[in-house]
Design a protein around this motif. Structure first.
Motif, PDB file in Angstrom:
ATOM      1  N   SER A   1       0.811  -1.062   0.019  1.00  0.00           N
ATOM      2  CA  SER A   1       0.189   0.025   0.021  1.00  0.00           C
ATOM      3  C   SER A   1       0.952   1.232  -0.052  1.00  0.00           C
ATOM      4  O   SER A   1       2.068   1.258   0.349  1.00  0.00           O
ATOM      5  CB  SER A   1      -0.805   0.078   1.266  1.00  0.00           C
ATOM      6  OG  SER A   1      -1.739  -1.016   1.381  1.00  0.00           O
ATOM      7  N   ASP A   2       0.305   2.317  -0.452  1.00  0.00           N
ATOM      8  CA  ASP A   2       1.166   3.802  -0.387  1.00  0.00           C
ATOM      9  C   ASP A   2       0.737   4.334   0.956  1.00  0.00           C
ATOM     10  O   ASP A   2       0.041   3.832   1.692  1.00  0.00           O
ATOM     11  CB  ASP A   2       0.619   4.375  -1.770  1.00  0.00           C
ATOM     12  CG  ASP A   2      -0.842   4.931  -1.631  1.00  0.00           C
ATOM     13  OD1 ASP A   2      -1.368   4.872  -0.523  1.00  0.00           O
ATOM     14  OD2 ASP A   2      -1.238   5.531  -2.709  1.00  0.00           O
TER      15      ASP A   2
ATOM     16  N   ASP B   1      -0.444   0.770  -3.980  1.00  0.00           N
ATOM     17  CA  ASP B   1       0.742   1.666  -4.571  1.00  0.00           C
ATOM     18  C   ASP B   1       0.648   1.225  -6.148  1.00  0.00           C
ATOM     19  O   ASP B   1       1.082   0.246  -6.672  1.00  0.00           O
ATOM     20  CB  ASP B   1       1.956   1.284  -3.976  1.00  0.00           C
ATOM     21  CG  ASP B   1       2.999   2.123  -4.241  1.00  0.00           C
ATOM     22  OD1 ASP B   1       3.224   2.358  -5.565  1.00  0.00           O
ATOM     23  OD2 ASP B   1       3.962   2.222  -3.216  1.00  0.00           O
TER      24      ASP B   1
END
Ligand code: PLP
Lengths: 492, 447
Positions: free
Chosen positions: A184-185, A191
């Motif tokens: 994940s970002d 992401d």
């Protein structure tokens, strides 16, 4: 408060039921095939009633109080659902009786398929899968079959965000495909740069939970779906979080190709102490032929005088059966009752108030509990159960202390991308008063964490049972009413 | 009816706290072009109206209380003592979820522990998990356990054709991506002794049903020995109610016992929900799928129960888990536990024997009819096959005029068994109903 085991209540010769006498000539029992011992308890009916009654009283439940267990949508379960499921005309039907004699059941299943199609934006729905994870396996097998059918046999990668529920990777492994985890970002979304690296001709699909397990609507949803579709992959939607989306957005409209619903979350069927659930799967047009066997269809349209005739249909390229018979009919029936009552406006209101309740809690708690991805949430949010100035306190301690205040704790330690996660999902059926009481408890606990941390570390105090020794349970396995010796010589 | 308690005032106050003007403003993260679709769904109705509608819909069905049900084939109409449903209706049981917080879930945990114990005793095995979705998926999970046990080195399973057709289909669905060879069920007449010849060094598991789909009970110990000699695991699919009188599979070498718990206190409900039974030997416990409840103590010294060996499960092990199962069949497992408790040692045996005697009486009467022949050559339990003088569907249609739900048409799944009917007789069928069936069959065969 220890309740004896049912075996401990047993006394030789005692009976719990009366049964009729044999009214036909008897036949000799088959020689050599009859058991000598039947080690079941011997108890009276009253013993059984009291025993299970007392056990029930050791449980916390939705009907006891607030149960904000994130990702599980512990909403109120309407009592009328229970009565409808027990109507003899439903409860006493046999799964293999001629469908012509079960038209009530089939009409109901057909209508539910239809409503779920409409809510999800899908071309067809199967009611077969028994739970969410079973729906995932079904959906991933459908994706596999789709690629195989097109001769695209090298597509074996299923991309799964690191915030996904454990069932997503586990279902993928069961389908024989390979799991590729996508991080994940900083805003809790998938992401995109990482995703791009993996998008190639070996991608079978991506499993998307939206709202994701942080309770956030994926801000990049259209880019994510575009990238995966662009490389020839399909999108699986984990519909665990549909409670936020009813009448708000249709997953099919976003480009999701296949999705499971959880009738035991979104559509109010009770969780039963762990099940049964029901995990219908909806699919886009191109996947309709791959659905599990069978689906309910109209086999004769009927006319003004004659109602339509429903029947079971095997989709032409079906992945096969995923379960005996026709899915969890008793659960399907409860969801039907609920959806029929709520109707279009009621279902939309469910999402509106589920989202309002979650945002209200978030607004009241965010100054006290760190919320790592803090923006308007959907039906739930994730906070951290830790503070720099209370170094010994973990999410688990907060969870246990909440029991002393009369609440069921939120989900702990999921999703894995938030340290010491407390995942809070209030649902729409909780009143402002009940949320306010929970907020008060959460604030009080945060204060205790600094002033009297031991009271958290040793919680719960007011429950009938204290913290359990889980290490002992795993080391000295006792899994039934007799000791289990894992290293018994004849078991090696 | 919406079950939403908010007043207008509540809503206004809460929106103000959140800092938005209206409910619609909560959804700004959602792409505008797809936000707020106009759904084609019915309008709301009241609780009163829904009960009327559903009552009417339920009456469009034929049900087994007002008919004599001779249909089984994996779902059976048994007597369910009142205490079972009274227990299931306890709100604290049915509105709780998975007992992740043991301090406030001892009711569910102890009940599952008792379910595990009862299943262990009934099947004669060492350990039971807390349930699968149904008998069919439990069998599929047994196959996966066997493949994992052999670490991918064995790629074949042998299954009897007399395992429920749906169960075999589910095994094929589950394993379609695994490159597995499934043998043994090509011909309906293949018997357990014939399966012995199919076992080889590549066989991970051999599975049979007991009593089998045609009702037969045979001694399976030779097959069990052959399985072990070849290194394959031996799996037995059971009807748990039959184990009220039959030798349990643990006594003849089963490594895994699976089955559907529906006969144990669970209403037909058009085939679901039921409960999938899964018991095995101690040595396979760490490869087993599903939840497990174990005994321990709390910090006050009280005996208590927790979910244990969780590192096998998806929420910890993710893609390396033994299975993806999460939500299981907790409440149905509870139903079976209550049923077995109240039936007890004597009651379960009695129910099994009632079924056995009634089925044999029925078989004998039908076999004496012109045109009908009893097909089974082995002893059977409460289900048997008769060869009929006419297509089964035609006979069943006529039987409906007598308020009789006829048996299962085997030709649907076994083309070679066209005109063969599988008839089940349980304890709820009275002698008079059997005599009616015989009279009806006689009349039907004559016209
Ligand atoms: C996000 C998510 N996905 C999938 C599942 C699995 O669903 P089920 O438990 O019905 O199998 C869950 C269950 O808790 C979940 O929260």
């Amino acid at each position: 408060m220890t309740e004896p085991l049912i075996y401990d209540l047993s006394s030789p010769g005692r009976k719990g039921v009366s049964l009729p006498a044999v009214d036909v000539p008897e036949t000799a029992l088959p020689e050599g095939l009859v058991r000598k011992e039947l080690p079941l308890p011997e108890v009276a009916e009253n013993d059984v009633v009291r025993h299970f009654m007392r056990l029930s009283q050791l449980n916390y439940s939705v009907d006891t109080g607030f149960y904000p267990l994130g990702s599980c949508t512990m909403k109120y379960n309407p009592k009328v659902n229970e009565d409808m499921a027990r109507l003899p005309g439903f409860a006493l039907t046999h799964p293999l009786q001629d469908p012509d004699t079960a038209q009530g059941n089939l009409a109901l299943m057909y209508a539910l398929q239809d409503w779920l199609m409409e809510i999800g934006g899908f071309a067809a729905v199967s009611l077969q899968p028994a739970a969410g994870a079973h729906g995932e396996l079904t959906g991933i097998l459908i994706i596999r079959a789709y690629h195989q059918d097109r001769g695209d046999k090298e597509r074996k990668k299923i991309l799964i965000p690191d915030s996904a529920h454990g069932t997503n990777p586990a279902s993928t492994t069961m389908s024989g495909m390979d799991v590729i985890e996508i991080p994940s970002d900083a805003r809790g979304n998938i992401d995109l740069d990482e995703l791009k690296k993996h998008c190639d001709e070996r991608v079978a699909g991506l499993m998307l939970t939206n709202p994701n397990t942080l309770g956030l609507f994926e801000e990049n949803v259209q880019e994510v779906i575009g990238l995966v579709h662009g490389c020839g992959g399909l999108i699986y939607g984990d519909g665990a979080n549909m409670n936020a989306l009813l009448g708000v957005v249709r997953p099919g409209d976003l480009g999701i190709d296949v999705l499971h619903y959880n009738l035991h979350k979104t559509f109010s069927t009770p969780h039963g102490g762990g099940g049964p659930g029901s995990g219908p799967v909806g699919v886009a047009e191109k996947l309709v032929d791959f659905l599990p066997d069978p689906v309910v269809g109209i086999v004769d349209e009927g006319d003004e005088d004659k109602p339509p005739l429903y029947g079971f249909i095997t989709p032409v390229k079906s992945i096969g059966r995923v379960k005996a018979f026709h899915g969890h009919f008793g659960v399907i029936l409860r969801a039907y009752t609920y959806m029929r009552m709520l109707g279009k406006s009621g279902l939309r209101a469910v999402s509106d108030y589920a989202v309002l309740n979650a945002n209200y809690l978030l607004a009241k708690l965010r100054d006290t509990y760190k919320v790592p991805f803090d923006r308007i949430c959907m039906h739930e949010f994730v906070a951290e159960g830790q503070w720099d100035d209370a170094p010994d306190i973990h999410a688990l301690d907060i969870a246990k202390r909440l029991m002393d205040y009369g609440f069921h704790p939120p989900t702990n330690y999921f999703p894995l991308i938030v340290p010491e996660a407390l995942m809070i999902e209030p649902t729409e059926t909780e009143s402002k008063e009940s949320l306010d009481a929970f907020i008060e408890a959460m604030l009080a606990i945060a204060k205790e964490a600094r002033e009297d941390p031991d009271i958290l570390k040793s919680a719960p105090h007011k429950t009938l049972f204290g913290r359990m020794d889980e290490v002992k349970a795993a080391r000295q396995l006792v899994l039934c009413c007799r000791p289990l010796y894992l290293d018994k010589p004849d078991n090696k | 009816m919406t079950y939403i308690p908010h007043t207008d005032k509540d809503r206004q106050e809460m929106l103000a706290v959140v800092g938005v003007d209206g409910l619609d403003d909560l959804y700004e993260a959602i792409p505008e072009n797809v936000r707020f679709p106009d759904l084609n769904l019915p309008d709301p109705i009241s609780e009163m109206e829904v009960t009327q509608e559903l009552q009417a819909l339920s009456e469009a069905n034929l049900e087994v209380f007002h008919t004599s049900c001779f249909l089984g084939a994996g779902a059976y109409n048994h007597f369910i003592p009142s205490v079972v449903d009274h227990t299931l209706r306890r709100n604290e049981f049915y509105t709780a979820y998975t007992p992740y917080q043991p301090e406030i879930s001892q009711g569910t945990l102890q009940a599952i522990f008792e379910y595990q114990s009862l299943m262990v005793q009934l099947t004669g095995m060492d350990v039971s998990n807390a349930s699968h979705y149904d008998g069919a998926t439990a069998l599929a999970e047994a196959v996966i356990l066997a493949l994992n046990h052999h670490r991918g080195k064995r790629n074949k399973i042998v299954i009897s054709p007399a395992i429920h057709p749906h169960y075999r289909q589910v095994v094929r669905t589950y394993t379609q991506g695994m490159g597995l060879t499934i043998a043994g069920d090509e011909k309906y007449e293949t018997e357990p002794k014939d399966l012995v010849k199919m076992l080889d060094e590549d066989t991970a598991l051999v599975a049979v049903q007991y009593p089998d789909f045609f009702g037969n009970i045979t001694d399976l110990s030779a097959l069990g020995e052959a399985a072990h000699a070849s290194g394959a695991l031996f799996c037995v699919v059971v009807n748990p109610l039959a184990l009220g009188m039959l030798v349990p599979p643990g006594d003849f070498g089963a490594d895994i016992v699976v089955g559907d718990g529906q006969p144990l206190g669970i209403s037909l409900s058009y085939g679901g929900p039921t409960v999938g039974i899964f018991t095995t030997k101690d040595k396979y416990v760490r490869k087993m799928a599903g939840r497990l409840v174990g005994e321990t103590v709390d910090n006050r010294g009280q005996r208590g129960y927790v979910l244990t060996l969780t590192p096998r499960e998806q929420h910890i092990r993710r893609d390396k888990a033994t299975s993806n199962i999460c939500t299981n069949q907790g409440l149905m497992a509870l139903a079976s536990a209550v049923y077995l408790s109240v039936m007890g040692k004597q009651g379960l045996r009695k129910v099994a024997e009632l079924c056995y005697h009634k089925a044999h009486y029925t078989a004998e009467r039908i076999d004496a009819l012109k045109g009908f022949t009893l097909w089974n050559t082995h002893p059977f339990f409460h289900e048997f096959v008769v060869k009929c003088p006419r297509p089964v569907a035609e006979i069943n249609e006529r039987l409906l005029e007598w308020d009789i739900l006829g048996g299962y048409d085997l030709g649907q799944e076994y083309p070679d068994l066209k005109d063969h009917m599988l008839i089940a007789v349980t304890e709820v069928i009275a002698k008079a109903e059997i005599d009616d069936l015989v009279a009806a069959l006689e009349e039907v065969s004559n016209d």
